[in-house]
Design a protein around this motif. Structure first.
Motif, mmCIF file in Angstrom:
data_model
loop_
_atom_site.group_PDB
_atom_site.id
_atom_site.type_symbol
_atom_site.label_atom_id
_atom_site.label_comp_id
_atom_site.label_asym_id
_atom_site.label_seq_id
_atom_site.Cartn_x
_atom_site.Cartn_y
_atom_site.Cartn_z
ATOM 1 N N HIS A 17 16.970 -22.297 18.684
ATOM 2 C CA HIS A 17 18.387 -21.927 18.750
ATOM 3 C C HIS A 17 18.654 -20.682 17.925
ATOM 4 N N GLN A 18 19.169 -19.687 18.616
ATOM 5 C CA GLN A 18 19.475 -18.425 17.946
ATOM 6 C C GLN A 18 20.537 -18.608 16.869
ATOM 7 N N ASN A 19 21.431 -19.594 17.047
ATOM 8 C CA ASN A 19 22.538 -19.739 16.078
ATOM 9 C C ASN A 19 22.176 -20.562 14.840
ATOM 10 N N ILE A 20 20.972 -21.135 14.780
ATOM 11 C CA ILE A 20 20.558 -21.796 13.529
ATOM 12 C C ILE A 20 19.897 -20.732 12.652
ATOM 13 N N CYS A 21 20.454 -20.546 11.464
ATOM 14 C CA CYS A 21 20.011 -19.426 10.625
ATOM 15 C C CYS A 21 18.591 -19.628 10.097
ATOM 16 N N ASN A 22 17.848 -18.516 10.059
ATOM 17 C CA ASN A 22 16.446 -18.569 9.630
ATOM 18 C C ASN A 22 16.335 -18.543 8.106
ATOM 19 N N HIS A 23 16.700 -19.623 7.521
ATOM 20 C CA HIS A 23 16.571 -19.749 6.060
ATOM 21 C C HIS A 23 16.355 -21.217 5.727
ATOM 22 N N ILE A 24 15.354 -21.483 4.899
ATOM 23 C CA ILE A 24 15.138 -22.860 4.426
ATOM 24 C C ILE A 24 15.106 -22.848 2.903
ATOM 25 N N HIS A 25 16.014 -23.620 2.311
ATOM 26 C CA HIS A 25 15.961 -23.791 0.859
ATOM 27 C C HIS A 25 15.014 -24.963 0.607
ATOM 28 N N LEU A 26 13.866 -24.671 0.009
ATOM 29 C CA LEU A 26 12.787 -25.649 -0.077
ATOM 30 C C LEU A 26 12.307 -25.813 -1.523
ATOM 31 N N PRO A 27 13.124 -26.500 -2.343
ATOM 32 C CA PRO A 27 12.768 -26.661 -3.755
ATOM 33 C C PRO A 27 11.392 -27.283 -3.927
ATOM 34 N N VAL A 28 10.625 -26.753 -4.875
ATOM 35 C CA VAL A 28 9.287 -27.323 -5.118
ATOM 36 C C VAL A 28 9.190 -27.864 -6.546
ATOM 37 N N GLN A 29 9.933 -27.285 -7.455
ATOM 38 C CA GLN A 29 10.047 -27.720 -8.868
ATOM 39 C C GLN A 29 8.867 -27.322 -9.740
ATOM 40 N N SER A 30 7.639 -27.413 -9.210
ATOM 41 C CA SER A 30 6.469 -27.038 -10.013
ATOM 42 C C SER A 30 5.317 -26.714 -9.071
ATOM 43 N N GLY A 31 4.398 -25.885 -9.556
ATOM 44 C CA GLY A 31 3.210 -25.564 -8.752
ATOM 45 C C GLY A 31 1.996 -26.373 -9.179
ATOM 46 N N SER A 32 2.170 -27.253 -10.149
ATOM 47 C CA SER A 32 1.030 -28.017 -10.670
ATOM 48 C C SER A 32 0.970 -29.397 -10.028
ATOM 49 N N ASN A 33 -0.169 -29.742 -9.467
ATOM 50 C CA ASN A 33 -0.309 -31.062 -8.832
ATOM 51 C C ASN A 33 -0.056 -32.198 -9.816
ATOM 52 N N ARG A 34 -0.513 -32.006 -11.047
ATOM 53 C CA ARG A 34 -0.328 -33.067 -12.038
ATOM 54 C C ARG A 34 1.173 -33.276 -12.313
ATOM 55 N N ILE A 35 1.888 -32.171 -12.496
ATOM 56 C CA ILE A 35 3.335 -32.279 -12.779
ATOM 57 C C ILE A 35 4.089 -32.800 -11.551
ATOM 58 N N LEU A 36 3.700 -32.338 -10.368
ATOM 59 C CA LEU A 36 4.374 -32.837 -9.150
ATOM 60 C C LEU A 36 4.264 -34.353 -9.086
ATOM 61 N N LYS A 37 3.094 -34.850 -9.458
ATOM 62 C CA LYS A 37 2.886 -36.312 -9.447
ATOM 63 C C LYS A 37 3.776 -36.988 -10.495
#
Ligand code: SAH
Ligand code: F3S
Length: 482
Positions: A290-310
Motif C-alpha cells: 500500500h502506497q499510503n502506509i508510510c515507510n517508517h518502522i520505529h523498532l526499539p531494540v534497547q541494547s545490542g548485547s545478547n546478555r543484556i537483551l536476555k
C-alpha cells in the motif's frame, strides 16, 4: 511511543471547541507518550458531556487534570512539580479548584497519592475514565475519589475522542491497550494492564470519520501494535480459549493495516510502536503493498548485547534483530528505521556497551531516542537487580550514543539530497513564519517556502539542503495524493 510527541507539547494545556451551555471549566494537561495524549482526548470527550469546557487558564479552572507518565523517575518528578504549582494557584487565587491525577502514576501509586499529595482530590487509572462522572460526583460532595481498576475489556472503542490542540491534519487512533511483554525494566505492564485490542470496525469508523473531517494522516497507536489481535474481544493471552470460528475470523495487525489502507486509500497511515519479537514480515509486506502506509518502522531494540537483551527479557537476539532489519530493507529499500536505546541497565559492562555501538553501526538508524536506565519500583529489574552502573558511566555512554546517532542521522538525511520527496504540510516551521514544515513518508521533517500552499496539502519537494535531522527544499508542485 513517547517520542512522537513533540518535546514542546509535553505539559501543554489543551483547548477544544466550546460546547454551548457548558459552565464548568476544565484545565487538562498531558505528559509522556502519545497514548496519554490520545487518552486525554477521550477524557475531554467524556467531560464535555458532563458540562465542562476547557480553559488554558489555571486560575479559573474548576477542575485540573494531569495525565501522568511513570516510565522514568524524571517523568514522575515533572508531575510532582506541576502539583506544587497547582497548590500555589489554589492557595493564592482559586480555592475552589479540584485536582485529579490520571494515567500511569495514578495506577502506580494509587491511594498513596491521596496521602502524599494533599492537593489531590481524584485519582483515576488509565482504564477507569468512563467512571469519571461518578468520581466527580463524589468529589463534588467533598470526598476524595479513586478508581484504578485495570480492565480486561476497556478499549474506549465506543468513545469518539474530542481532538485537542489539533492541526486538523494528523491524528492518533488507539488500537490496543496494555502490554503483555514484561520487559524487566518497564513499568507499562503494571500501569496499563494486560493487552487487549479494539474492534476493527470501530477503528475503521474512526479513520473514515477523520478523513471526512479533513484529516490526512493517522498514527495507529499501541504499546506493541504488532501484537494486535481481534477475535471478538477479550485479552490477547486468552486467544487460545477462543472458538474455532473466532480464530478463523480473527484480525491481526497485518490484516488491520490492510483494512485501514483500503478504507481510505489517500489517508497516510503510520503506526507505533513495534516490538522486534512481534513484527512479522506479513506487516512489512502489507506496508510494501500500500502506497499510503508510510515507510517508517520505529523498532526499539534497547541494547545490542545478547546478555543484556536476555536480562531485559527481550525475546530476540542481536543476530535475529539484524536479520529482521535486512529483511525489511530487502522488501522496502527506502524504509526508515528508528530506535529506542537504554544505557546503564544493571550489570551492563563496557563490552555490552560496545555491542550496542556495533549494532548501531550496522543498522545506521535514521533517528532514535536514547535513555539512561531508571530503576522503576515493582518491575522485575527493580526488584531483583541492583542499579549498579554509576551515574557518570551512564552519562558518558548516553552522550556517546547520542553523538553517534547524530552522525548516522546526518548520513541518512544526506541520502535525500537532490531527490524529490512527498511531504504532507502540517504546520508553520518553528524557525521561520515564511516556511512550512511537514514530514516525508519516512518521518523525516522537511521545511520549505510557503508559496501558495496550505496546511493539509500533499506536495512534492525537491531537497536542496539538509541538517542532521531536517530536509530543506522547494516545492515543485502538488503530489498525486491530493
Ligand atoms: N512499547 C512501548 C515502550 C514504552 S516505553 C512503546 O510503545 O514505545 C518507551 C521507551 O522508554 C522504551 O522503548 C525504552 O527505551 C524507554 N524506557 C522504558 N522503561 C525505561 C526505564 N526504566 N529506564 C529508562 N528507559 C526506559
Ligand atoms: Fe514496556 Fe516492553 Fe511492553 S518496553 S511497553 S514491556 S514491549
Amino acid at each position: 511511543m513517547e517520542k512522537i510527541i513533540d518535546e514542546n507539547k509535553q505539559g501543554q494545556s489543551l483547548t477544544l471547541n466550546k460546547k454551548e451551555g457548558n459552565k464548568r471549566k476544565l484545565f487538562i494537561e498531558s505528559y509522556g507518550c502519545a497514548m496519554n495524549f490520545s487518552d486525554s482526548e477521550i477524557v475531554a470527550s467524556i467531560l464535555t458531556n458532563q458540562g465542562f469546557n476547557t480553559t488554558q487558564n489555571l486560575e479559573e479552572a474548576d477542575l485540573v487534570l494531569v495525565n501522568t507518565c511513570s516510565i522514568r523517575d524524571k517523568a514522575e518528578q515533572t508531575v510532582r512539580k506541576r502539583l506544587e504549582k497547582y497548590n500555589a494557584v489554589k492557595r493564592d487565587h482559586n480555592p475552589k479548584m479540584k485536582v485529579g491525577v490520571l494515567g500511569c502514576m495514578a495506577e502506580r501509586l494509587k491511594t498513596k497519592f491521596l496521602e502524599e499529595e494533599k492537593i489531590v482530590d481524584l485519582v483515576v487509572g488509565p482504564d477507569a475514565y468512563k467512571d469519571l462522572p461518578n468520581l466527580l460526583a463524589e468529589v463534588d460532595e467533598g470526598r476524595d475519589a479513586i478508581n484504578v481498576i485495570l480492565s480486561k475489556e476497556e478499549t474506549y472503542g465506543d468513545i469518539s475522542p474530542v481532538r485537542l490542540n489539533t492541526n486538523g491534519v494528523t491524528a492518533f487512533v488507539s488500537i490496543t491497550r496494555g502490554c503483555d511483554n514484561m520487559c524487566t525494566f518497564c513499568v507499562v505492564p503494571f500501569t496499563r494492564g494486560r493487552e487487549r485490542s479494539r474492534a476493527p470496525q470501530s477503528i475503521i469508523e474512526e479513520v473514515n470519520d477523520l478523513w471526512n473531517k479533513g484529516y490526512k494522516e493517522i498514527t495507529l497507536l499501541g504499546q506493541n501494535v504488532d501484537s494486535y489481535l481481534w477475535y471478538g474481544g477479550g485479552l490477547k493471552k486468552d486467544f487460545d480459549k477462543a472458538t474455532d470460528m473466532q480464530k478463523a475470523t480473527s484480525v491481526n495487525f497485518s490484516n488491520l493495516l490492510d483494512l485501514c489502507a483500503k478504507a481510505q486509500p489517500k489517508m497516510r497511515i503510520r503506526f507505533s510502536t513495534s516490538n522486534p519479537q512481534d513484527l512479522t514480515l506479513g506487516v512489512v509486506e502489507t506496508m510494501a503493498k500500500h502506497q499510503n502506509i508510510c515507510n517508517h518502522i520505529h523498532l526499539p531494540v534497547q541494547s545490542g548485547s545478547n546478555r543484556i537483551l536476555k536480562e531485559m527479557n527481550r525475546l530476540h537476539t542481536r543476530e535475529e534483530y539484524m536479520t529482521l532489519i535486512d529483511k525489511i530493507r530487502k522488501i522496502i529499500p527506502d524504509c526508515a528505521i528508528s530506535q529506542d536505546m537504554i544505557v546503564g541497565f544493571p550489570t551492563e559492562t563496557e563490552e555490552d556497551f560496545q555491542d550496542t555501538i556495533s549494532l548501531m553501526e550496522y543498522v545506521k538508524y535514521n533517528f532514535g531516542y536514547m535513555y539512561k536506565y531508571s530503576e522503576r519500583p515493582g518491575t522485575m529489574a527493580g526488584r531483583n537487580m541492583e542499579d549498579d552502573v554509576p551515574e557518570e558511566t551512564k552519562k558518558r555512554r548516553l552522550q556517546y550514543i547520542v553523538d553517534l546517532q547524530r552522525l548516522h542521522s546526518e548520513i541518512k538525511t544526506k541520502e535525500w539530497l537532490d531527490k524529490t520527496v512527498e511531504v504532507l504540510i502540517e504546520k508553520e516551521s518553528k524557525k521561520s513564519d515564511t516556511q512550512w514544515s511537514g514530514r516525508t513518508p519516512q518521518s523525516i521533517v522537511c521545511v520549505f517556502p510557503k508559496e501558495n500552499y496550505k496546511v493539509g496539502d500533499f506536495v512534492n519537494v525537491k531537497v536542496k539542503n539538509c541538517t542532521s535531522a531536517t530536509l530543506i527544499g522547494e516545492v515543485v508542485g502538488y503530489s498525486d495524493n491530493n
